[in-house]
Design a protein around this motif. Structure first.
Motif, short mmCIF file in Angstrom:
data_model
loop_
_atom_site.label_atom_id
_atom_site.label_comp_id
_atom_site.label_asym_id
_atom_site.label_seq_id
_atom_site.Cartn_x
_atom_site.Cartn_y
_atom_site.Cartn_z
N ASP A 160 0.83 -1.20 0.00
CA ASP A 160 0.00 0.00 0.00
C ASP A 160 0.87 1.26 0.00
O ASP A 160 2.02 1.25 0.46
CB ASP A 160 -0.90 0.00 1.24
N HIS A 161 0.31 2.35 -0.50
CA HIS A 161 1.06 3.60 -0.62
C HIS A 161 1.59 4.09 0.72
O HIS A 161 2.68 4.68 0.78
CB HIS A 161 0.18 4.68 -1.25
N PHE A 162 0.85 3.87 1.82
CA PHE A 162 1.28 4.42 3.10
C PHE A 162 2.59 3.80 3.57
O PHE A 162 3.35 4.43 4.32
CB PHE A 162 0.18 4.23 4.16
N VAL A 163 2.88 2.56 3.12
CA VAL A 163 4.13 1.90 3.51
C VAL A 163 5.34 2.70 3.03
O VAL A 163 6.36 2.79 3.73
CB VAL A 163 4.17 0.46 2.94
N PHE A 164 5.22 3.32 1.88
CA PHE A 164 6.33 4.07 1.31
C PHE A 164 6.51 5.43 1.99
O PHE A 164 7.50 6.12 1.74
CB PHE A 164 6.11 4.26 -0.19
N LYS A 165 5.58 5.79 2.86
CA LYS A 165 5.70 7.04 3.60
C LYS A 165 6.29 6.84 4.99
O LYS A 165 6.52 7.81 5.71
CB LYS A 165 4.32 7.70 3.72
N ILE A 166 6.54 5.59 5.38
CA ILE A 166 7.11 5.31 6.69
C ILE A 166 8.59 5.70 6.67
O ILE A 166 9.34 5.22 5.82
CB ILE A 166 6.95 3.83 7.06
N PRO A 167 9.04 6.55 7.59
CA PRO A 167 10.43 7.01 7.58
C PRO A 167 11.44 5.87 7.69
O PRO A 167 11.28 4.96 8.50
CB PRO A 167 10.50 7.93 8.82
#
Length: 333
Positions: A160-167
């Protein structure tokens, strides 16, 4: 009260031992130690009550810590092998195998992890692996590790897209070929001969499914169209007791509303119980040009549902899943 205590102590001053005992009691009364003992008793009781609750919410964070330790290892590995990068096309092979060994060891020790049907994963050539998404897809991490160690291959994954926003997660995603999931990119990976793993339920299934193991796919059919366009087989995959290892509070209305309204996957996850994990790979569903994406998606959903019904006792039970660590036979009925 203290004056009375002092007079009492002075009246017993002739007896040295009695005097010391009297002074000690007077000091305890003045310092409020009697109340402190009551407070300590209350605190001890609260600690006894809430420790198990704290543990089940802390254990999932240990998985996050393990992920970041993996990222730290990748940074150290890259620094140590910078000179080799110019002469080697497969710089990350050693790192992938090392981390695969780490995660495989974690699965073996903590969950007694087993995988059945590994022979259905091709030694070469493309295939689409479709799996049920647990609250934390740690079983999928173990599967990826086994593909690397047993097949010598890297399975690409859709997240999911949110995984790529995890620092800080970017190095791990790149090394293990995790992608956003546009259909064109998925088809390209499969046509290049890679394995590709995807969960049609995704975050929604992770948050809102429960111990009855419903598949929450909605109208998602893109994965089926990807398989048709790439002309590859689909292999269904399910892990027994994955919902007993980690559970989500996403079934509460507030967290469901929060996700549907703002797309925020913030439902707390608890668990980390060392239950038995067994991953089952179903028979490959071959490419068939005569069926469309809707028909193929329904066929895959039925195959995955069949794996759940065959290998999972419903509703799931944490205690039973823990006891299955001591069973030598897996459930085939």
């Amino acid at each position: 009260m203290s004056d009375v205590g002092n007079q009492s102590c002075l009246s017993t001053a002739e007896n040295y031992t009695s005097f010391l005992v009297c002074v000690l009691h007077a000091w305890e009364e003045w310092a409020g130690l009697g109340k402190a003992e009551d407070y300590l008793s209350v605190m001890e009781y609260l600690l006894w009550v809430f420790t198990p609750l704290a543990v089940v919410f802390i254990l999932p964070f240990l998985i996050v810590i393990l992920l970041y330790l993996s990222i730290l290892f990748l940074h150290v590995y890259k620094r140590k092998n910078q000179l080799k990068e110019a002469y080697c096309n497969n710089l990350w092979d050693g790192a992938r195998k090392t981390l695969a060994t780490l995660w495989d060891g974690h699965g073996a020790i903590w969950h007694g992890y087993e995988i059945h049907g590994m022979e259905k994963i091709p030694d070469e050539g493309a295939a689409l692996i479709v799996y049920y998404h647990g609250a934390i897809p740690i079983d999928y991490y173990y599967f990826l590790a086994n593909v690397i160690l047993q097949k010598g291959r890297t399975c690409h994954s859709v997240a999911d897209h949110f995984v790529f926003k995890i620092p800080g997660l970017k190095p791990l995603l790149e090394v293990f070929s995790v992608m956003h999931g546009p259909q064109e990119e998925c088809v390209r990976a499969l046509r290049s001969g890679h394995l590709l793993g995807i969960s049609p339920g995704g975050v929604r299934e992770a948050l809102f499914s429960d111990e009855t193991y419903p598949l929450i796919w909605g109208t998602r059919r893109g994965f089926a169209q990807v398989a048709i366009d790439a002309r590859v087989p689909i292999i269904p995959m399910f892990t027994q007791n994955v919902r007993e290892g980690f559970r989500s509070l996403g079934t509460l209305k507030f967290f469901r509303w929060l996700y549907e309204r703002f797309r925020l996957p913030v439902a707390p996850v608890y668990g980390g119980f060392p239950v038995k994990f067994r991953t089952y790979l179903g028979d490959p569903i071959p490419y068939d040009p005569s069926i469309n994406a809707v028909e193929l998606a329904d066929k895959v959903q039925q195959a995955l549902q069949s794996l759940i019904e065959q290998h999972q006792r419903i509703p799931g039970n944490v205690l039973r899943a823990l006891l299955e660590r001591f069973h030598t036979k897996h459930r085939d009925e």
